[in-house]
Design a protein around this motif. Sequence first.
Motif, PDB file in Angstrom:
ATOM      1  N   GLU A  71      -2.828  78.365 -18.081  1.00 43.18           N
ATOM      2  CA  GLU A  71      -1.500  79.596 -17.969  1.00 43.18           C
ATOM      3  C   GLU A  71      -1.297  79.833 -19.509  1.00 43.18           C
ATOM      4  OE1 GLU A  71      -0.666  81.438 -15.408  1.00 43.18           O
ATOM      5  OE2 GLU A  71      -1.841  80.206 -13.965  1.00 43.18           O
ATOM      6  N   SER A  72      -1.166  78.765 -20.156  1.00 44.58           N
ATOM      7  CA  SER A  72      -0.889  78.824 -21.598  1.00 44.58           C
ATOM      8  C   SER A  72      -2.062  78.578 -22.366  1.00 44.58           C
ATOM      9  CB  SER A  72       0.563  78.089 -22.008  1.00 44.58           C
ATOM     10  OG  SER A  72       0.677  78.218 -23.475  1.00 44.58           O
ATOM     11  N   ALA A  73      -2.660  79.428 -22.951  1.00 48.09           N
ATOM     12  CA  ALA A  73      -3.933  78.905 -23.908  1.00 48.09           C
ATOM     13  C   ALA A  73      -3.549  78.192 -24.950  1.00 48.09           C
ATOM     14  CB  ALA A  73      -4.542  80.431 -24.394  1.00 48.09           C
ATOM     15  N   LEU A  74      -4.313  77.030 -24.984  1.00 48.74           N
ATOM     16  CA  LEU A  74      -4.308  76.274 -26.215  1.00 48.74           C
ATOM     17  C   LEU A  74      -5.191  76.440 -27.346  1.00 48.74           C
ATOM     18  CD1 LEU A  74      -2.991  73.575 -27.298  1.00 48.74           C
ATOM     19  CD2 LEU A  74      -4.534  72.342 -26.108  1.00 48.74           C
ATOM     20  N   VAL A  75      -4.655  76.915 -28.351  1.00 48.63           N
ATOM     21  CA  VAL A  75      -5.784  77.571 -29.428  1.00 48.63           C
ATOM     22  C   VAL A  75      -5.631  76.713 -30.794  1.00 48.63           C
ATOM     23  CG1 VAL A  75      -6.585  79.427 -30.553  1.00 48.63           C
ATOM     24  CG2 VAL A  75      -5.675  79.692 -28.342  1.00 48.63           C
ATOM     25  N   VAL A  76      -6.595  76.144 -31.203  1.00 50.77           N
ATOM     26  CA  VAL A  76      -6.415  75.248 -32.806  1.00 50.77           C
ATOM     27  C   VAL A  76      -6.638  76.520 -33.662  1.00 50.77           C
ATOM     28  CG1 VAL A  76      -7.736  73.954 -34.255  1.00 50.77           C
ATOM     29  CG2 VAL A  76      -7.565  73.398 -31.735  1.00 50.77           C
ATOM     30  N   VAL A  77      -5.658  76.866 -34.501  1.00 48.15           N
ATOM     31  CA  VAL A  77      -5.795  78.011 -35.197  1.00 48.15           C
ATOM     32  C   VAL A  77      -5.023  77.423 -36.877  1.00 48.15           C
ATOM     33  CG1 VAL A  77      -3.448  78.489 -34.434  1.00 48.15           C
ATOM     34  CG2 VAL A  77      -4.888  80.475 -35.435  1.00 48.15           C
ATOM     35  N   PRO A  78      -5.608  78.317 -37.778  1.00 43.87           N
ATOM     36  CA  PRO A  78      -5.140  78.048 -39.125  1.00 43.87           C
ATOM     37  C   PRO A  78      -3.635  78.410 -38.813  1.00 43.87           C
ATOM     38  CG  PRO A  78      -7.200  79.166 -39.317  1.00 43.87           C
ATOM     39  CD  PRO A  78      -6.824  79.280 -37.770  1.00 43.87           C
ATOM     40  N   ARG A  79      -2.790  77.661 -39.704  1.00 46.69           N
ATOM     41  CA  ARG A  79      -1.294  77.612 -39.673  1.00 46.69           C
ATOM     42  C   ARG A  79      -1.061  79.256 -40.215  1.00 46.69           C
ATOM     43  NH1 ARG A  79       1.840  73.200 -42.101  1.00 46.69           N
ATOM     44  NH2 ARG A  79       1.245  72.356 -40.195  1.00 46.69           N
ATOM     45  N   LEU A  80      -1.726  79.796 -41.167  1.00 47.89           N
ATOM     46  CA  LEU A  80      -1.474  81.066 -41.833  1.00 47.89           C
ATOM     47  C   LEU A  80      -1.833  82.274 -40.756  1.00 47.89           C
ATOM     48  CD1 LEU A  80      -4.150  82.099 -44.541  1.00 47.89           C
ATOM     49  CD2 LEU A  80      -4.409  80.451 -42.805  1.00 47.89           C
ATOM     50  N   GLU A  81      -2.516  82.065 -39.772  1.00 40.73           N
ATOM     51  CA  GLU A  81      -2.939  82.790 -38.738  1.00 40.73           C
ATOM     52  C   GLU A  81      -2.226  82.766 -37.324  1.00 40.73           C
ATOM     53  OE1 GLU A  81      -7.096  83.151 -38.763  1.00 40.73           O
ATOM     54  OE2 GLU A  81      -7.449  83.493 -40.966  1.00 40.73           O
ATOM     55  N   ALA A  82      -1.359  81.596 -37.174  1.00 36.56           N
ATOM     56  CA  ALA A  82      -1.061  81.141 -35.897  1.00 36.56           C
ATOM     57  C   ALA A  82      -0.035  82.326 -35.305  1.00 36.56           C
ATOM     58  CB  ALA A  82      -0.152  80.004 -36.092  1.00 36.56           C
ATOM     59  N   ASN A  83       0.927  82.939 -36.113  1.00 37.71           N
ATOM     60  CA  ASN A  83       1.806  84.022 -35.628  1.00 37.71           C
ATOM     61  C   ASN A  83       0.982  85.315 -35.464  1.00 37.71           C
ATOM     62  OD1 ASN A  83       4.225  82.482 -36.108  1.00 37.71           O
ATOM     63  ND2 ASN A  83       4.473  83.189 -38.255  1.00 37.71           N
ATOM     64  N   ASP A  84       0.159  85.731 -36.098  1.00 42.26           N
ATOM     65  CA  ASP A  84      -0.752  86.854 -35.747  1.00 42.26           C
ATOM     66  C   ASP A  84      -1.394  86.529 -34.549  1.00 42.26           C
ATOM     67  OD1 ASP A  84      -1.885  89.535 -36.881  1.00 42.26           O
ATOM     68  OD2 ASP A  84      -3.905  88.227 -36.438  1.00 42.26           O
ATOM     69  N   LEU A  85      -2.322  85.466 -34.215  1.00 42.76           N
ATOM     70  CA  LEU A  85      -2.777  85.124 -33.031  1.00 42.76           C
ATOM     71  C   LEU A  85      -1.831  85.380 -31.766  1.00 42.76           C
ATOM     72  CD1 LEU A  85      -5.406  84.345 -31.526  1.00 42.76           C
ATOM     73  CD2 LEU A  85      -4.436  82.067 -31.734  1.00 42.76           C
ATOM     74  N   GLN A  86      -0.609  84.695 -31.962  1.00 41.10           N
ATOM     75  CA  GLN A  86       0.387  84.654 -30.963  1.00 41.10           C
ATOM     76  C   GLN A  86       0.942  86.008 -30.568  1.00 41.10           C
ATOM     77  OE1 GLN A  86       2.942  81.486 -32.324  1.00 41.10           O
ATOM     78  NE2 GLN A  86       2.080  80.423 -30.722  1.00 41.10           N
ATOM     79  N   HIS A  87       1.044  86.778 -31.634  1.00 43.12           N
ATOM     80  CA  HIS A  87       1.562  88.308 -31.443  1.00 43.12           C
ATOM     81  C   HIS A  87       0.574  89.054 -30.398  1.00 43.12           C
ATOM     82  CE1 HIS A  87       3.519  91.989 -32.337  1.00 43.12           C
ATOM     83  NE2 HIS A  87       2.314  92.468 -33.007  1.00 43.12           N
ATOM     84  N   HIS A  88      -0.784  88.906 -30.919  1.00 35.92           N
ATOM     85  CA  HIS A  88      -1.740  89.814 -30.338  1.00 35.92           C
ATOM     86  C   HIS A  88      -2.563  89.324 -29.135  1.00 35.92           C
ATOM     87  CE1 HIS A  88      -1.829  91.345 -34.633  1.00 35.92           C
ATOM     88  NE2 HIS A  88      -2.056  92.451 -34.135  1.00 35.92           N
ATOM     89  N   ALA A  89      -2.269  88.325 -28.788  1.00 32.81           N
ATOM     90  CA  ALA A  89      -2.932  87.620 -27.629  1.00 32.81           C
ATOM     91  C   ALA A  89      -2.143  87.976 -26.506  1.00 32.81           C
ATOM     92  CB  ALA A  89      -2.905  86.154 -27.667  1.00 32.81           C
ATOM     93  N   ALA A  90      -2.769  88.434 -25.278  1.00 35.08           N
ATOM     94  CA  ALA A  90      -2.166  88.859 -24.045  1.00 35.08           C
ATOM     95  C   ALA A  90      -1.821  87.512 -23.217  1.00 35.08           C
ATOM     96  CB  ALA A  90      -2.996  89.916 -23.289  1.00 35.08           C
ATOM     97  N   GLY A  91      -0.601  87.414 -23.081  1.00 39.82           N
ATOM     98  CA  GLY A  91      -0.144  86.248 -22.528  1.00 39.82           C
ATOM     99  C   GLY A  91       0.414  85.190 -23.548  1.00 39.82           C
ATOM    100  N   GLY A  92       0.733  84.071 -22.782  1.00 36.84           N
ATOM    101  CA  GLY A  92       0.949  82.693 -23.599  1.00 36.84           C
ATOM    102  C   GLY A  92       0.013  82.052 -24.304  1.00 36.84           C
ATOM    103  N   VAL A  93       0.204  81.788 -25.654  1.00 37.11           N
ATOM    104  CA  VAL A  93      -0.631  81.030 -26.460  1.00 37.11           C
ATOM    105  C   VAL A  93       0.136  79.907 -27.214  1.00 37.11           C
ATOM    106  CG1 VAL A  93      -1.931  80.850 -28.644  1.00 37.11           C
ATOM    107  CG2 VAL A  93      -2.039  83.151 -27.047  1.00 37.11           C
ATOM    108  N   GLU A  94      -0.469  78.743 -26.973  1.00 38.02           N
ATOM    109  CA  GLU A  94       0.176  77.390 -27.488  1.00 38.02           C
ATOM    110  C   GLU A  94      -0.752  77.177 -28.516  1.00 38.02           C
ATOM    111  OE1 GLU A  94       1.026  72.754 -26.034  1.00 38.02           O
ATOM    112  OE2 GLU A  94       0.649  74.488 -24.515  1.00 38.02           O
ATOM    113  N   ALA A  95      -0.178  77.282 -29.840  1.00 42.30           N
ATOM    114  CA  ALA A  95      -0.896  76.920 -31.042  1.00 42.30           C
ATOM    115  C   ALA A  95      -0.996  75.571 -31.508  1.00 42.30           C
ATOM    116  CB  ALA A  95      -0.483  77.966 -32.129  1.00 42.30           C
ATOM    117  N   LEU A  96      -1.967  74.986 -31.718  1.00 40.53           N
ATOM    118  CA  LEU A  96      -2.086  73.702 -32.486  1.00 40.53           C
ATOM    119  C   LEU A  96      -2.501  73.933 -33.887  1.00 40.53           C
ATOM    120  CD1 LEU A  96      -2.069  70.536 -32.543  1.00 40.53           C
ATOM    121  CD2 LEU A  96      -4.429  70.565 -31.765  1.00 40.53           C
ATOM    122  N   ALA A  97      -1.319  74.266 -34.734  1.00 47.08           N
ATOM    123  CA  ALA A  97      -1.961  74.876 -36.037  1.00 47.08           C
ATOM    124  C   ALA A  97      -2.204  73.771 -36.924  1.00 47.08           C
ATOM    125  CB  ALA A  97      -0.495  75.538 -36.692  1.00 47.08           C
ATOM    126  N   TRP A  98      -3.152  74.145 -37.942  1.00 47.72           N
ATOM    127  CA  TRP A  98      -3.397  73.162 -39.048  1.00 47.72           C
ATOM    128  C   TRP A  98      -3.200  73.926 -40.378  1.00 47.72           C
ATOM    129  CZ3 TRP A  98      -7.796  74.581 -41.998  1.00 47.72           C
ATOM    130  CH2 TRP A  98      -8.488  75.636 -41.668  1.00 47.72           C
TER     131      TRP A  98
END
Length: 384
Positions: A71-98
């Motif tokens: 239900e909430s997509a778990l994505v490993v993502v660079p910290r500088l791109e986490a907000n962009d990913l969460q903004h553009h993805a359809a539905g919930g994104v749970e970011a594990l930022a590095w």
Amino acid sequence: MTPFAPHVYADRRRRAAEQAAQAGLDGVLVAPGADLAYFLGHGADPGAERLTMLVVPAAGTTAHGASDGVESALVVVPRLEANDLQHHAAGGVEALAWADGEDEHAVAARLLRDGGRYAISDSAWALHVLGLQRTLPGARLTPFTTTLPMLRAVKSPEEIARLAAAGAGADAVFAEIVRRPFAGRRESDVAADLDALLREHGHEQVDFTLVCAGANGADPHHDADTTVIADGDMVVLDFGGLADGYGSDTTRTVHVGEPTDEDREVHDVVRAAQQAGVEAVRPGATCQDVDRAARAVIDDAGYGEHFIHRTGHGIGLTTHEPPYMVEGETLPIEPGMCFSVEPGIYLPGRFGVRIEDIVVAFPDDAPHAARRLNESPRELAVVG
């Protein structure tokens, strides 16, 4: 691409989790590009060297630190791109930022099991595949194509509608291009026309505009160049791209001026082979059955050695993707699978002929087992 509703992406992740469990996997690792767009509605940047990866645990398992891996997509993502990913993805994104400076593969490894078995996108960078293997030496990574070949192969009605619209746009392009002059123009000039016409007819991305005149037509993937098209040339036109995120891909062969009897004969053989390939599409048949049906017609006509490629490929968020219509591919055809049927004959130093349509497989109880998404004329068109 206009996104689908959020539940569509959650359903896709759920289906991937179920397929992973059935295949004996611990989960699915999704890289940027078409695979990520399929599951999130946003593909991130496939060319970025920093690790971005969606982790979908197999059904019945969980990833460490995930509240819900579907239900909430778990994505490993660079910290500088986490907000962009969460903004553009359809539905919930749970970011594990590095953060830059961290070992991104060690961060991703927190979600995985050393000794586990995971399917990973074919398009994942070797840098990240090797990095994960170094961090988790007991884990086994296998490509989507061999492990989960049906992951994106069966299209929903909404996807088929977009593919049909893209195909109709490509048909409109062909209807216009044959009214334009060929003789005396360079291949690259006609290719530029195809590019502009595809964009006029709803394509936001043009992937290829092959224009192969005369002897260049014997090279199936000849890039349009400065060759001047002459009267008497057979010209292969293969073009396509993405419209609202989904692909078109069609090929027609035209002749400049009146064709010879041999020109017509070769074209007729290819047209019959293409028809045979389409008629072989039905649920329960295999991908190689489509290749065999088309190839048999060309073999029987004595041109077998000049059909030098597979009969088709899948299409969807990319213009080339699994499944492939080729000898040895025993994957069964299922309703909703979309792929090309494109046999050809290539006579070295002389000319080539190819005819290509995208087809969709339908259930046994449908009026037709296969529906073409391209309806432009398949007869040999004569151009000026």
